[in-house]
Design a protein around this motif. Structure first.
Motif, PDB file in Angstrom:
ATOM      1  N   UNK A  45      -0.764   8.376  -8.156  1.00  0.00           N
ATOM      2  CA  UNK A  45      -1.659   9.448  -8.593  1.00  0.00           C
ATOM      3  C   UNK A  45      -2.855   9.614  -7.672  1.00  0.00           C
ATOM      4  N   UNK A  46      -3.381   8.530  -7.139  1.00  0.00           N
ATOM      5  CA  UNK A  46      -4.564   8.608  -6.283  1.00  0.00           C
ATOM      6  C   UNK A  46      -4.210   8.731  -4.807  1.00  0.00           C
ATOM      7  N   UNK A  47      -2.980   9.149  -4.500  1.00  0.00           N
ATOM      8  CA  UNK A  47      -2.522   9.201  -3.108  1.00  0.00           C
ATOM      9  C   UNK A  47      -3.073  10.393  -2.343  1.00  0.00           C
ATOM     10  N   UNK A  48      -3.781  11.294  -3.015  1.00  0.00           N
ATOM     11  CA  UNK A  48      -4.292  12.481  -2.344  1.00  0.00           C
ATOM     12  C   UNK A  48      -5.404  12.209  -1.363  1.00  0.00           C
ATOM     13  N   UNK A  49      -6.095  11.093  -1.543  1.00  0.00           N
ATOM     14  CA  UNK A  49      -7.143  10.741  -0.607  1.00  0.00           C
ATOM     15  C   UNK A  49      -8.485  11.405  -0.880  1.00  0.00           C
ATOM     16  N   UNK A  50      -8.578  12.242  -1.888  1.00  0.00           N
ATOM     17  CA  UNK A  50      -9.865  12.852  -2.192  1.00  0.00           C
ATOM     18  C   UNK A  50     -10.294  12.424  -3.586  1.00  0.00           C
TER      19      UNK A  50
ATOM     20  N   UNK B 104       0.783  -1.234   0.000  1.00  0.00           N
ATOM     21  CA  UNK B 104       0.000   0.000   0.000  1.00  0.00           C
ATOM     22  C   UNK B 104       0.811   1.278   0.000  1.00  0.00           C
ATOM     23  N   UNK B 105       2.052   1.238  -0.462  1.00  0.00           N
ATOM     24  CA  UNK B 105       2.865   2.459  -0.457  1.00  0.00           C
ATOM     25  C   UNK B 105       2.307   3.472  -1.453  1.00  0.00           C
ATOM     26  N   UNK B 106       2.524   4.749  -1.145  1.00  0.00           N
ATOM     27  CA  UNK B 106       2.020   5.819  -2.010  1.00  0.00           C
ATOM     28  C   UNK B 106       3.138   6.670  -2.603  1.00  0.00           C
ATOM     29  N   UNK B 107       4.356   6.442  -2.142  1.00  0.00           N
ATOM     30  CA  UNK B 107       5.481   7.238  -2.629  1.00  0.00           C
ATOM     31  C   UNK B 107       6.740   6.372  -2.662  1.00  0.00           C
ATOM     32  N   UNK B 108       7.607   6.671  -3.632  1.00  0.00           N
ATOM     33  CA  UNK B 108       8.935   6.055  -3.680  1.00  0.00           C
ATOM     34  C   UNK B 108       9.926   7.192  -3.571  1.00  0.00           C
TER      35      UNK B 108
END
Length: 169
Positions: free
Chosen positions: A136-141, A75-79
């Motif tokens: 791309x969808x890591x913003x949560x909104x 579930x990582x959102x950033x590298x």
């Protein structure tokens, strides 16, 4: 040995296709090997060798190091760029980050011949290393609609006006 933690499979995560393509590889599979204990080690035995890290991971609500690593790798959102010096014989290393309020859960992975292997896991505060990939969808909104729906102003307001000398409609 690799730990079987997802539906009996030994894969605990996948690197993003666009990210690995940019490195000139097609290898996406992330595995958590037994590894070697100690400060120069890697994998499960390395991470499990630090009692303070185990207590920290458990304090964050994870039952084990394996559960923590599996959660971050799936579930990582950033590298992030790995800014630590590497031995020349090793493949490239990157930090996988899963963000939660006040924390960035980090798993360091290294490219091997047939997979990415977990080197270590580091729960901690937000990292300063450069982000080189972000989901791309890591913003949560939810994304904004292309064309907002235009409604008449007060279209849902249908309250009767009743005041001194007035009758409701």
């Amino acid at each position: 040995m690799t730990y079987k933690i997802h539906n009996g499979k030994d894969v605990i995560g996948l690197m993003p296709e666009d990210f690995v393509a940019g490195l000139g590889t097609r290898i996406r599979v992330i595995k958590f090997p037994d590894g070697i204990p100690g400060p120069e080690g890697y994998g499960f035995l390395h991470v499990q060798g630090y009692d303070s890290r185990i207590k920290q991971v458990q304090g964050l609500g994870y039952p084990s190091i394996v559960a923590y690593v599996a959660d971050v790798c799936s579930g990582f959102s950033v590298i992030r760029k790995n800014e630590k010096q590497q031995k020349p014989a090793n493949g490239p290393r990157f930090l996988l980050g899963k963000q939660s309020p006040g924390y960035e859960h980090i798993v360091v992975v290294e490219l091997k011949a047939d997979c990415w292997e977990v080197v270590t896991a580091i729960p901690g505060r937000r990292r300063r290393e450069a982000e080189i990939w972000k989901r791309e969808d890591a913003g949560g909104s939810e994304p904004a609609p292309e064309k907002p729906e235009k409604l008449p102003r007060f279209s849902t307001l249908s309250l009767p006006l009743k005041g001194p000398g007035q009758q409701g409609s």
